[in-house]
Motif scaffolding. Sequence first.
Motif, short mmCIF file in Angstrom:
data_model
loop_
_atom_site.label_atom_id
_atom_site.label_comp_id
_atom_site.label_asym_id
_atom_site.label_seq_id
_atom_site.Cartn_x
_atom_site.Cartn_y
_atom_site.Cartn_z
N LYS A 191 -11.37 7.79 -17.80
CA LYS A 191 -11.61 6.55 -18.51
C LYS A 191 -10.34 6.07 -19.21
O LYS A 191 -10.05 4.87 -19.22
CB LYS A 191 -12.74 6.71 -19.51
CG LYS A 191 -13.04 5.45 -20.27
CD LYS A 191 -14.49 5.34 -20.60
CE LYS A 191 -14.77 4.17 -21.51
NZ LYS A 191 -14.68 2.90 -20.88
N LYS A 192 -9.58 7.01 -19.76
CA LYS A 192 -8.33 6.63 -20.42
C LYS A 192 -7.37 6.00 -19.41
O LYS A 192 -6.71 5.01 -19.70
CB LYS A 192 -7.66 7.84 -21.06
CG LYS A 192 -8.31 8.30 -22.32
CD LYS A 192 -7.55 9.47 -22.90
CE LYS A 192 -8.24 10.05 -24.09
NZ LYS A 192 -7.51 11.19 -24.65
N TRP A 193 -7.30 6.62 -18.23
CA TRP A 193 -6.40 6.10 -17.20
C TRP A 193 -6.82 4.71 -16.78
O TRP A 193 -5.99 3.82 -16.62
CB TRP A 193 -6.38 7.02 -15.98
CG TRP A 193 -5.55 6.47 -14.88
CD1 TRP A 193 -4.20 6.58 -14.76
CD2 TRP A 193 -5.99 5.68 -13.77
NE1 TRP A 193 -3.78 5.91 -13.62
CE2 TRP A 193 -4.87 5.35 -13.01
CE3 TRP A 193 -7.23 5.23 -13.36
CZ2 TRP A 193 -4.94 4.60 -11.86
CZ3 TRP A 193 -7.31 4.47 -12.21
CH2 TRP A 193 -6.18 4.17 -11.47
N PHE A 194 -8.14 4.50 -16.60
CA PHE A 194 -8.61 3.19 -16.17
C PHE A 194 -8.37 2.14 -17.24
O PHE A 194 -7.98 1.01 -16.94
CB PHE A 194 -10.09 3.23 -15.79
CG PHE A 194 -10.58 1.92 -15.24
CD1 PHE A 194 -10.24 1.54 -13.96
CD2 PHE A 194 -11.35 1.06 -16.01
CE1 PHE A 194 -10.66 0.33 -13.44
CE2 PHE A 194 -11.77 -0.14 -15.50
CZ PHE A 194 -11.43 -0.52 -14.21
N ASP A 195 -8.58 2.49 -18.51
CA ASP A 195 -8.32 1.54 -19.59
C ASP A 195 -6.84 1.18 -19.66
O ASP A 195 -6.48 0.05 -19.95
CB ASP A 195 -8.77 2.12 -20.93
CG ASP A 195 -10.27 2.15 -21.06
OD1 ASP A 195 -10.96 1.39 -20.34
OD2 ASP A 195 -10.77 2.94 -21.89
N LYS A 196 -6.00 2.16 -19.37
CA LYS A 196 -4.56 1.94 -19.42
C LYS A 196 -4.07 1.09 -18.25
O LYS A 196 -3.16 0.30 -18.39
CB LYS A 196 -3.87 3.30 -19.39
CG LYS A 196 -2.47 3.32 -19.88
CD LYS A 196 -2.00 4.76 -19.91
CE LYS A 196 -0.72 4.90 -20.65
NZ LYS A 196 -0.25 6.27 -20.68
N SER A 197 -4.66 1.26 -17.07
CA SER A 197 -4.19 0.55 -15.88
C SER A 197 -5.21 -0.43 -15.32
O SER A 197 -5.25 -0.67 -14.14
CB SER A 197 -3.81 1.51 -14.79
OG SER A 197 -4.06 2.81 -15.06
N LYS A 198 -6.01 -1.00 -16.19
CA LYS A 198 -7.04 -1.93 -15.75
C LYS A 198 -6.46 -3.14 -15.03
O LYS A 198 -6.98 -3.57 -14.00
CB LYS A 198 -7.85 -2.39 -16.96
CG LYS A 198 -9.11 -3.11 -16.62
CD LYS A 198 -9.88 -3.60 -17.84
CE LYS A 198 -9.86 -2.69 -18.99
NZ LYS A 198 -10.65 -3.13 -20.12
N LEU A 199 -5.39 -3.70 -15.54
CA LEU A 199 -4.80 -4.88 -14.91
C LEU A 199 -4.22 -4.55 -13.53
O LEU A 199 -4.30 -5.38 -12.63
CB LEU A 199 -3.71 -5.47 -15.80
CG LEU A 199 -4.21 -6.27 -17.00
CD1 LEU A 199 -3.04 -6.75 -17.84
CD2 LEU A 199 -5.05 -7.43 -16.56
N TYR A 200 -3.65 -3.37 -13.37
CA TYR A 200 -3.12 -2.98 -12.05
C TYR A 200 -4.25 -2.89 -11.03
O TYR A 200 -4.11 -3.35 -9.90
CB TYR A 200 -2.41 -1.64 -12.12
CG TYR A 200 -1.19 -1.61 -12.99
CD1 TYR A 200 -0.08 -2.39 -12.68
CD2 TYR A 200 -1.13 -0.82 -14.13
CE1 TYR A 200 1.05 -2.36 -13.47
CE2 TYR A 200 -0.02 -0.79 -14.93
CZ TYR A 200 1.08 -1.56 -14.60
OH TYR A 200 2.18 -1.55 -15.37
#
Length: 73
Positions: free
Chosen positions: A2-11
Amino acid sequence: MKKWFDKSKLYVIGAAIGAVGGFLYWNFVGCTSGSCAITSNPIRSTLYGALMGSLLLSLLKTSVKNNNQQNDI
């Protein structure tokens, strides 16, 4: 995860939009002769669109980050 997805949501969003755009470009415009390096193959066109979409939205992420830093000053 979840942290990774929140961090790279725009990508991820940019890659998804670009992939759809690349596939649609191949489907409707494409290269009928087969001599075009990117648009003659649907997989290449989709991957190229995903790459361009994520790069385009990464510019947006950078500008949002810079605006937040300027507002903190």
